[in-house]
Design a protein around this motif. Structure first.
Motif, short mmCIF file in Angstrom:
data_model
loop_
_atom_site.label_atom_id
_atom_site.label_comp_id
_atom_site.label_asym_id
_atom_site.label_seq_id
_atom_site.Cartn_x
_atom_site.Cartn_y
_atom_site.Cartn_z
N GLU A 7 -19.85 12.94 -21.59
CA GLU A 7 -18.63 12.91 -22.40
C GLU A 7 -18.42 14.24 -23.13
O GLU A 7 -17.31 14.74 -23.23
N ARG A 8 -19.54 14.77 -23.61
CA ARG A 8 -19.43 16.05 -24.33
C ARG A 8 -18.96 17.17 -23.41
O ARG A 8 -18.11 17.99 -23.77
N ALA A 30 -15.39 16.59 -22.59
CA ALA A 30 -14.55 17.02 -23.72
C ALA A 30 -14.47 18.54 -23.79
O ALA A 30 -13.40 19.14 -24.07
N GLU A 47 -11.27 20.82 -23.42
CA GLU A 47 -10.95 21.84 -24.42
C GLU A 47 -10.75 23.21 -23.77
O GLU A 47 -9.79 23.94 -24.10
#
Length: 297
Positions: free
Chosen positions: A81-82, A85, A89
């Motif tokens: 998920e990081r 993300a 970004e």
């Protein structure tokens, strides 16, 4: 190839002076400022100068390598998920960077379009100015042509008048010369006639003196023979009367000859006055002809 007439330093200095004056820098404005040159080249040098002052800040977009993604996937699912993300970004930054780049390109294109429109307006104004100058030059040329035609016509008229004056002057000189010759001949004849009159007068005086002496002799003879020759005295008286009549006739002829001499002198004076008037008229015609010739030049 024709060498550049103006250096880049001169063109940049001209553009900076135009900017300092609060005007838009166009190719025609640069041309007017430096005094000549090709507007396209002048505009190109100015744009290269502006480009050299601007530092393009590129925002590189780094893609996520496959190996890193596999390693990240292998290391832990917790970081998925990081990583996702982070990828979102990074993608968002890339999209924003691309949008900024597109906006910059659109803005630059708009500026170039506005710059082209300004240059086109300057070019149109320059063309209008040139057309106005051309129209003024044409009007001035037409006015000069009309003035030239008028001067040519006036010069031709002066030439005709001068020729006429010369003909009149020549005719007047010939007439004056002929009349002067006639007057001279008349004076010569009058002088000869006057000499003849004088000679006749002298002869008449001598005749009168002779007649008077003859009359005295006749009277003396008549008085001496009056008593014895009455008839002869009457004849002598008649002869005396005849002689007296002859004397009177001679004196009358002398008076007539004197009148003729006076008339000849008066006619000579009139001829001299007419000759002076003709000479004055000739001088006036020559002066008028000289004045007209000076005015036509």
């Amino acid at each position: 190839m024709r060498p550049a007439e103006y250096t880049p330093e001169e063109i940049v200095a001209a553009g900076e002076s135009i900017q300092a004056a609060g005007r838009n820098v166009t190719g025609f404005a640069l041309r007017q400022r430096v005094g000549g040159g090709n507007p396209s080249r002048l505009r190109q040098v100015w744009e290269e100068h502006l480009a050299s002052k601007q530092v393009a800040q590129a925002e590189p977009v780094a893609e996520l390598p496959v190996e890193v993604a596999e390693t990240v996937a292998q290391v832990t699912r917790a970081l998925t998920e990081r990583i996702a993300a982070l990828a979102v970004e990074l993608n968002d930054k890339a999209v924003k960077a691309a949008e900024r780049r597109v906006a910059e390109i659109v803005r630059a294109a708009g500026e170039q379009r506005e710059q082209a429109e300004r240059e086109l307006a300057d070019a149109a104004q320059t063309v209008d100015d040139l057309e106005d100058r051309l129209e003024a030059s044409r009007a001035e040329r037409e006015a000069l042509q009309q003035r030239f035609d008028q001067v040519s016509a006036e010069s031709q008229r002066h030439k005709v008048e001068l020729a006429q004056l010369r003909e009149r002057l020549t005719a007047a000189e010939r007439a004056a010369q002929t009349e002067a010759e006639q007057h001279a001949e008349a004076l010569k004849v009058a002088g000869a006639q006057l000499d003849e009159v004088r000679q006749e007068l002298r002869q008449a005086v001598v005749a009168v003196e002779g007649l008077r002496a003859e009359l005295v002799t006749v009277k003396a003879t008549a008085e001496a023979a009056e008593k014895s020759h009455q008839e002869h005295r009457k004849d002598a008286a008649r002869e005396a009367q005849r002689c007296a009549d002859k004397v009177v006739a001679v004196e009358k002829a002398r008076d007539e000859q004197a009148k003729v001499a006076v008339a000849a002198r008066e006619h000579t004076a009139r001829l001299a006055g007419q000759l002076e008037a003709l000479q004055a008229q000739n001088a006036a015609l020559l002066e008028a002809m000289g004045a007209r010739g000076a005015g036509g030049a």
